[in-house]
Design a protein around this motif. Structure first.
Motif, short mmCIF file in Angstrom:
data_model
loop_
_atom_site.label_atom_id
_atom_site.label_comp_id
_atom_site.label_asym_id
_atom_site.label_seq_id
_atom_site.Cartn_x
_atom_site.Cartn_y
_atom_site.Cartn_z
N ASP A 164 52.23 -109.82 -14.93
CA ASP A 164 52.92 -108.55 -14.75
C ASP A 164 52.03 -107.37 -15.15
O ASP A 164 51.91 -106.38 -14.42
N ALA A 165 51.43 -107.48 -16.33
CA ALA A 165 50.56 -106.40 -16.82
C ALA A 165 49.33 -106.26 -15.92
O ALA A 165 48.87 -105.14 -15.64
N ALA A 166 48.81 -107.39 -15.45
CA ALA A 166 47.65 -107.36 -14.56
C ALA A 166 47.98 -106.65 -13.25
O ALA A 166 47.16 -105.89 -12.71
N GLY A 167 49.18 -106.88 -12.75
CA GLY A 167 49.60 -106.23 -11.51
C GLY A 167 49.63 -104.72 -11.64
O GLY A 167 49.23 -103.99 -10.72
N VAL A 168 50.09 -104.24 -12.77
CA VAL A 168 50.14 -102.80 -13.02
C VAL A 168 48.73 -102.22 -13.03
O VAL A 168 48.46 -101.15 -12.46
N LEU A 169 47.79 -102.93 -13.67
CA LEU A 169 46.42 -102.46 -13.77
C LEU A 169 45.72 -102.44 -12.40
O LEU A 169 45.05 -101.47 -12.06
N VAL A 170 45.90 -103.49 -11.62
CA VAL A 170 45.27 -103.56 -10.30
C VAL A 170 45.83 -102.48 -9.39
O VAL A 170 45.09 -101.79 -8.67
N ASP A 171 47.16 -102.29 -9.42
CA ASP A 171 47.78 -101.26 -8.58
C ASP A 171 47.25 -99.87 -8.94
O ASP A 171 46.95 -99.06 -8.06
N ARG A 172 47.11 -99.61 -10.23
CA ARG A 172 46.64 -98.29 -10.67
C ARG A 172 45.17 -98.09 -10.28
O ARG A 172 44.77 -96.99 -9.87
N ALA A 173 44.37 -99.14 -10.41
CA ALA A 173 42.96 -99.04 -10.04
C ALA A 173 42.83 -98.71 -8.56
O ALA A 173 42.04 -97.82 -8.17
N LEU A 174 43.60 -99.38 -7.73
CA LEU A 174 43.55 -99.12 -6.29
C LEU A 174 44.04 -97.70 -5.98
O LEU A 174 43.44 -97.00 -5.16
N GLU A 175 45.10 -97.29 -6.65
CA GLU A 175 45.64 -95.94 -6.44
C GLU A 175 44.61 -94.88 -6.80
O GLU A 175 44.53 -93.83 -6.15
N ALA A 176 43.79 -95.17 -7.82
CA ALA A 176 42.78 -94.20 -8.28
C ALA A 176 41.56 -94.18 -7.36
O ALA A 176 40.67 -93.34 -7.54
N GLY A 177 41.50 -95.10 -6.41
CA GLY A 177 40.37 -95.12 -5.49
C GLY A 177 39.31 -96.14 -5.81
O GLY A 177 38.27 -96.20 -5.13
N ILE A 178 39.53 -96.96 -6.83
CA ILE A 178 38.57 -98.02 -7.14
C ILE A 178 38.61 -99.05 -6.01
O ILE A 178 39.67 -99.55 -5.64
N ASN A 179 37.44 -99.36 -5.46
CA ASN A 179 37.38 -100.35 -4.39
C ASN A 179 36.51 -101.54 -4.77
O ASN A 179 36.20 -102.39 -3.93
N PHE A 180 36.10 -101.62 -6.03
CA PHE A 180 35.15 -102.64 -6.49
C PHE A 180 35.80 -103.41 -7.65
O PHE A 180 36.08 -102.83 -8.70
N PHE A 181 36.03 -104.70 -7.46
CA PHE A 181 36.66 -105.55 -8.46
C PHE A 181 35.73 -106.69 -8.82
O PHE A 181 35.18 -107.36 -7.94
N ASP A 182 35.57 -106.94 -10.11
CA ASP A 182 34.62 -107.93 -10.59
C ASP A 182 35.29 -108.96 -11.50
O ASP A 182 36.08 -108.62 -12.38
N THR A 183 34.94 -110.24 -11.29
CA THR A 183 35.45 -111.31 -12.12
C THR A 183 34.37 -112.38 -12.26
O THR A 183 33.20 -112.13 -11.97
N ALA A 184 34.73 -113.58 -12.74
CA ALA A 184 33.78 -114.69 -12.86
C ALA A 184 34.56 -115.98 -12.96
O ALA A 184 35.70 -116.01 -13.44
N ASP A 185 33.91 -117.07 -12.54
CA ASP A 185 34.61 -118.36 -12.59
C ASP A 185 34.87 -118.81 -14.02
O ASP A 185 35.77 -119.61 -14.28
N ALA A 186 34.07 -118.30 -14.96
CA ALA A 186 34.21 -118.74 -16.36
C ALA A 186 35.29 -117.98 -17.13
O ALA A 186 35.65 -118.37 -18.23
N TYR A 187 35.81 -116.89 -16.57
CA TYR A 187 36.81 -116.10 -17.29
C TYR A 187 38.15 -116.84 -17.32
O TYR A 187 38.75 -117.12 -16.28
N ALA A 188 38.60 -117.13 -18.55
CA ALA A 188 39.90 -117.78 -18.76
C ALA A 188 40.04 -119.03 -17.90
O ALA A 188 41.09 -119.29 -17.31
N ALA A 189 38.96 -119.81 -17.81
CA ALA A 189 38.96 -121.09 -17.08
C ALA A 189 39.44 -120.93 -15.64
O ALA A 189 40.17 -121.77 -15.11
N GLY A 190 39.05 -119.85 -14.99
CA GLY A 190 39.40 -119.64 -13.60
C GLY A 190 40.67 -118.85 -13.37
O GLY A 190 40.96 -118.43 -12.24
N GLN A 191 41.44 -118.61 -14.43
CA GLN A 191 42.69 -117.87 -14.28
C GLN A 191 42.46 -116.45 -13.78
O GLN A 191 43.25 -115.92 -13.00
N SER A 192 41.38 -115.84 -14.25
CA SER A 192 41.09 -114.46 -13.85
C SER A 192 40.94 -114.36 -12.34
O SER A 192 41.50 -113.45 -11.71
#
Length: 340
Positions: A37-65
């Motif tokens: 739920d909290a992640a959804g709020v953050l992603v929506d706000r980032a997109l609304e602000a014009g951020i078009n670049f999202f970064d993650t990694a396979d090692a973050y939280a055992a793939g959950q990220s």
């Protein structure tokens, strides 16, 4: 939002990217702590602000990220630049890590599945692997690009000589060339300026800055008295090595500059980075909407030359050989004639 090309490529990215290392739960609760739920709020706000670049990694939280980001982007995936990384250990098996052809190709397939996409805009090797021939890793990355699973490739946490050797091999063999370098850089961590930053600028590689606030230290929320409080991130994940006392002196100047701009300490620290040559994008990491909102305001801060000079002078940046040798033997006569 402001946008730029990533290095000399045609890939256009927002100057502020959003890193989702905090998404999920895991063995480091001070880092992996953002639910869906909290992640959804953050992603929506980032997109609304014009951020078009999202970064993650396979090692973050055992793939959950990756899984969470993929689900939250959904149909919006086509509108963003999606980056993930490979190379960190992701399991107990001997082969569950590194940059062998086997692991790179298998990890790419797994990341694509978790992210719910059929291609990655940017695939980054997360660390240098001393146990795998560099040629093998580069061949695997090139294979992914030729296959269409990956559009661009990059490196993270490599030294200048390692990256320079790789680029030389890529050019010699006509392989997909590195487009991005995701590296640590902050007002309390300026090692990048000695070798890596000059190299990537010369090579036309764009720099993505990770941990621009030094794990939150440069947000200004820490004091000498509360630094070890149990509810602070640094008490459970003090990963970055820097002199904390020197860091507090940096924060004191950041506060003065922030007051002059009616900005936050974090915004000034981010604005300092955004003004540095060679920095394409700064990767924001947030676990709360209030943090993201504050960080987004960094684009409105325009530091004067004098303010940049003060921050440069107060931040730790010792010269190493041969940097100090070449600095002392600069041809000032010629530089004056050239107006430099």
């Amino acid at each position: 939002m402001e946008y730029t090309r990533l290095g000399n490529s045609g890939l256009v990215v927002s100057r502020l990217a959003f890193g989702v290392m905090t998404f999920g739960t895991g063995s480091v609760p001070s880092v992996y702590k953002v639910d869906m739920d909290a992640a959804g709020v953050l992603v929506d706000r980032a997109l609304e602000a014009g951020i078009n670049f999202f970064d993650t990694a396979d090692a973050y939280a055992a793939g959950q990220s990756e899984e969470m980001l993929g689900k939250l982007l959904g149909a919006r995936r086509k509108d963003v630049v999606l980056s993930t990384k490979v190379g960190m250990r992701t399991g107990e098996g001997l082969l569950d890590g590194g940059l062998s052809r086997r692991h790179v190709l298998a990890s790419a397939e797994a990341s694509l599945k978790r992210l719910g996409t059929d291609y990655l805009d940017l695939y980054i090797v997360h660390r240098f692997d001393p146990h795998t021939p560099l040629e093998e890793t580069l061949e695997a990355l090139d294979h992914l690009v030729r296959k269409g699973s990956v559009r661009y490739v990059g490196f993270s946490n490599w030294s200048a000589w390692q990256a320079a050797r790789a680029v030389g091999l890529q050019e010699r063999h006509g392989q997909a060339r590195f487009t991005a370098a995701q590296m640590y850089y902050s007002l309390v961590g300026r090692d990048l300026e000695h070798e890596v930053l000059p190299f990537v600028q010369d090579a036309g590689i764009g720099t993505m800055v990770w941990s621009p606030l030094a794990g939150g230290f440069l947000s200004g929320k820490y004091t000498r008295e509360n630094l070890q409080d149990a509810d602070h991130r640094l008490s459970g994940f003090d990963f970055l090595p820097f002199d904390k006392e020197a860091g507090f002196r940096v924060v004191e100047v950041l506060r003065e500059v922030a007051e002059a701009h009616r900005a936050s300490v974090a915004q000034v620290a981010l604005a300092w980075l955004l003004g540095k040559p060679g920095v394409s994008t700064v990767v924001l990491g947030a676990s709360k909407l209030s943090q993201l909102e504050d960080n987004l305001g960094a684009l409105k801060v325009r530091l004067s030359d004098e303010q940049v000079r003060r921050l440069d002078e107060v931040s730790p940046h010792a010269l190493y050989y041969p940097s100090w040798f070449n600095q002392q033997l600069r041809d000032t006569t010629l530089e004056k004639a050239l107006g430099r």
